[in-house]
Enzyme design. Sequence first.
Site, mmCIF file in Angstrom:
data_model
loop_
_atom_site.group_PDB
_atom_site.id
_atom_site.type_symbol
_atom_site.label_atom_id
_atom_site.label_comp_id
_atom_site.label_asym_id
_atom_site.label_seq_id
_atom_site.Cartn_x
_atom_site.Cartn_y
_atom_site.Cartn_z
ATOM 1 N N ASP A 1 0.677 -1.043 -0.063
ATOM 2 C CA ASP A 1 0.118 -0.017 0.012
ATOM 3 C C ASP A 1 0.826 1.206 0.133
ATOM 4 O OD1 ASP A 1 -1.910 1.796 0.310
ATOM 5 O OD2 ASP A 1 -2.927 1.083 2.014
ATOM 6 N N ASP A 2 0.783 1.876 -1.183
ATOM 7 C CA ASP A 2 1.749 3.242 -1.196
ATOM 8 C C ASP A 2 3.444 2.924 -1.430
ATOM 9 O OD1 ASP A 2 -0.659 4.380 -0.787
ATOM 10 O OD2 ASP A 2 -0.286 5.541 0.719
ATOM 11 N N ASP B 1 -0.224 -0.685 -4.749
ATOM 12 C CA ASP B 1 -1.572 -0.166 -5.382
ATOM 13 C C ASP B 1 -1.427 1.167 -5.963
ATOM 14 O OD1 ASP B 1 -1.108 1.193 -3.026
ATOM 15 O OD2 ASP B 1 -3.229 1.122 -2.372
ATOM 16 N N ASN B 2 -0.227 1.797 -5.779
ATOM 17 C CA ASN B 2 0.073 3.216 -6.579
ATOM 18 C C ASN B 2 1.305 3.736 -6.006
ATOM 19 O OD1 ASN B 2 -2.467 3.689 -4.337
ATOM 20 N ND2 ASN B 2 -0.697 4.740 -3.832
ATOM 21 N N HIS C 1 1.582 2.564 3.873
ATOM 22 C CA HIS C 1 0.554 3.655 3.912
ATOM 23 C C HIS C 1 0.838 4.272 5.498
ATOM 24 C CE1 HIS C 1 -3.306 5.846 4.199
ATOM 25 N NE2 HIS C 1 -3.571 5.337 3.082
ATOM 26 N N HIS D 1 -10.739 -2.605 1.338
ATOM 27 C CA HIS D 1 -10.773 -1.312 1.085
ATOM 28 C C HIS D 1 -11.670 -1.384 -0.201
ATOM 29 C CE1 HIS D 1 -9.078 3.131 1.225
ATOM 30 N NE2 HIS D 1 -10.513 3.016 1.403
ATOM 31 N N SER E 1 -8.153 1.606 4.920
ATOM 32 C CA SER E 1 -6.758 1.821 5.173
ATOM 33 C C SER E 1 -6.369 2.092 6.554
ATOM 34 C CB SER E 1 -6.581 3.289 4.560
ATOM 35 O OG SER E 1 -6.607 3.158 3.120
ATOM 36 N N ARG F 1 -7.276 -1.321 -6.360
ATOM 37 C CA ARG F 1 -7.776 -2.513 -6.060
ATOM 38 C C ARG F 1 -8.760 -3.250 -6.703
ATOM 39 N NH1 ARG F 1 -4.915 -2.867 -1.000
ATOM 40 N NH2 ARG F 1 -3.551 -1.245 -0.646
ATOM 41 N N LYS G 1 -5.768 -5.657 3.604
ATOM 42 C CA LYS G 1 -6.331 -4.543 3.503
ATOM 43 C C LYS G 1 -7.390 -4.912 2.214
ATOM 44 C CE LYS G 1 -6.350 0.116 1.828
ATOM 45 N NZ LYS G 1 -5.406 1.346 1.466
ATOM 46 N N CYS H 1 -5.995 4.254 -3.737
ATOM 47 C CA CYS H 1 -6.337 2.751 -3.027
ATOM 48 C C CYS H 1 -7.274 2.177 -3.696
ATOM 49 C CB CYS H 1 -6.343 2.866 -1.418
ATOM 50 S SG CYS H 1 -5.182 3.485 -0.453
ATOM 51 N N LYS I 1 1.473 9.743 -5.379
ATOM 52 C CA LYS I 1 0.159 9.230 -5.067
ATOM 53 C C LYS I 1 -0.894 10.052 -5.456
ATOM 54 C CE LYS I 1 -2.795 6.992 -1.408
ATOM 55 N NZ LYS I 1 -3.085 6.864 -0.067
#
Length: 486
Positions: free
Chosen positions: A69-70, A310-311, A258, A181, A204, A115, A179, A111, A326
């Site tokens: 995540d991130d 995810d980004n 994240h 989300h 998150s 996903r 996660k 996010c 992001k």
Amino acid sequence: MIKHLLISFFTVIVVLTLAIAAWVGYRYASFEQLDDNTHLQAKAEYLEHLASSATSVNTAPNILFILYDDMGYGDIGAGETNPDVIATPNIDALAAAGLVLSDFHSPAPVCTPSRAGYLTGRLAPRAGLPDVVFPSGSTKAFISSLLLKSGSPVRLPAEEITVAEVLRAAGYRTGMVGKWHLGDSRPSLPNDLGFEHYYGALYSNDMEPFALYRNRVVEVPAPVDQRYLSERYTEEALAFLRASDERFFLYFAHNFPHDPLHSRDERLGTSDGGLYGDVLEEIDDGVGILVEELRYSGKLDNTLIIITSDNGPWFLGNAGDQRGRKGNTFEGGMRVPFIAHWPAEIPQGRSEPAMAMGIDLLPTVLDILALPAPNDRILDGRSMLPTLTRGAASPHQYLHYYDGETLFAVRDQRFKYRGPAGVFYGTDQMLISGSIPQKEWLFDLQSDPGESYDVSARHPQKLAELRAEFNRKNAEMQSNLRGWTP
């Protein structure tokens, strides 16, 4: 007289503001997201067909999909940037014994829609969840409905088909750790959308209440002590692997890096990358534990392990030599690391420049298992299998960059066109920043990976080509946003 007029004016403003807030509040409180019954039925028939016609999965690979995540493109050694700052020896070993895609992109720069794209093979507007969602009833959810529009989707539509549902129908044991989300209500929870086993957080780690669920029940109430989050997740993933005698699919979606960042006390201060590095290095330890279990059980050779993000990075992290982070559609927001390790099929020690995107995951799985795609919907992704196994060119002629339901850019293997749009600008002292309108731009990513220079005057034919594709895609989406086929 002027005083009375001012009082009357402000009174009208207050009354109108309260009326609008009350109306939006009513719409928000009474909103119920409905699913498409026609395509729910088509989905059921498709999955039944897969279950009845799928060949034996005895020779098919296990699949372990690890999503950060991130995490930025330059945060790990396999991202080919700053490999000495953060030590990720286990991930780097998988890259050295497998494949790195150096031009891989997340489906979206934030996010939730990213996903949705990974799991469905469809761009987020197609999948019906183009924006970030928040916990039901939360202040953030209400504010989001004000900023976007009341009645915006709050969960992945149940008619969407996930890679977990496909693999479960094909005979795989399916599990998810981490996660989600994609909404916090039925029928759009992990157990509703193909995962037999689930352990993790629905949102998150900066959203409240932050609890951990086992399937549909809260197992660790909020607030979770996030110092032990990565450790808990690794233990759950390890337990799933050990309990999987048959073919398995495990989706392991970390909450980190994240913000806010947390790591075990004994980890703190051990990385040259600060707390951010401590977090990534702890996750890398977990990757090593899972790989060792696969090796010990004899499953590693025929397990496809995919690691990506995810980004791009948020406040901290390294986006590589790319513009943006992001939340935007410059390369730094969407170009992310990608590692694939599958000793039985992927020759080791390769780095391929073919562009690809997270929406390619589901079509790749279908290709691996020789399964048909659903015929009632468009899949935006394409199979990466030829690229992974024999270094074929990109399966895409163009990639499309969306933020929400807005198309911001389109690119081919070399050039990227950014349509007329606002470009975010702000200074550190500005409490509120915004977008400044710009004309269309053309970037030559081969000579200018940082998207620093507009070369539209030098390449007018390429400008015209990509502008035409940009306009074509916009027209297509306007006429058939969800991508249903007759």
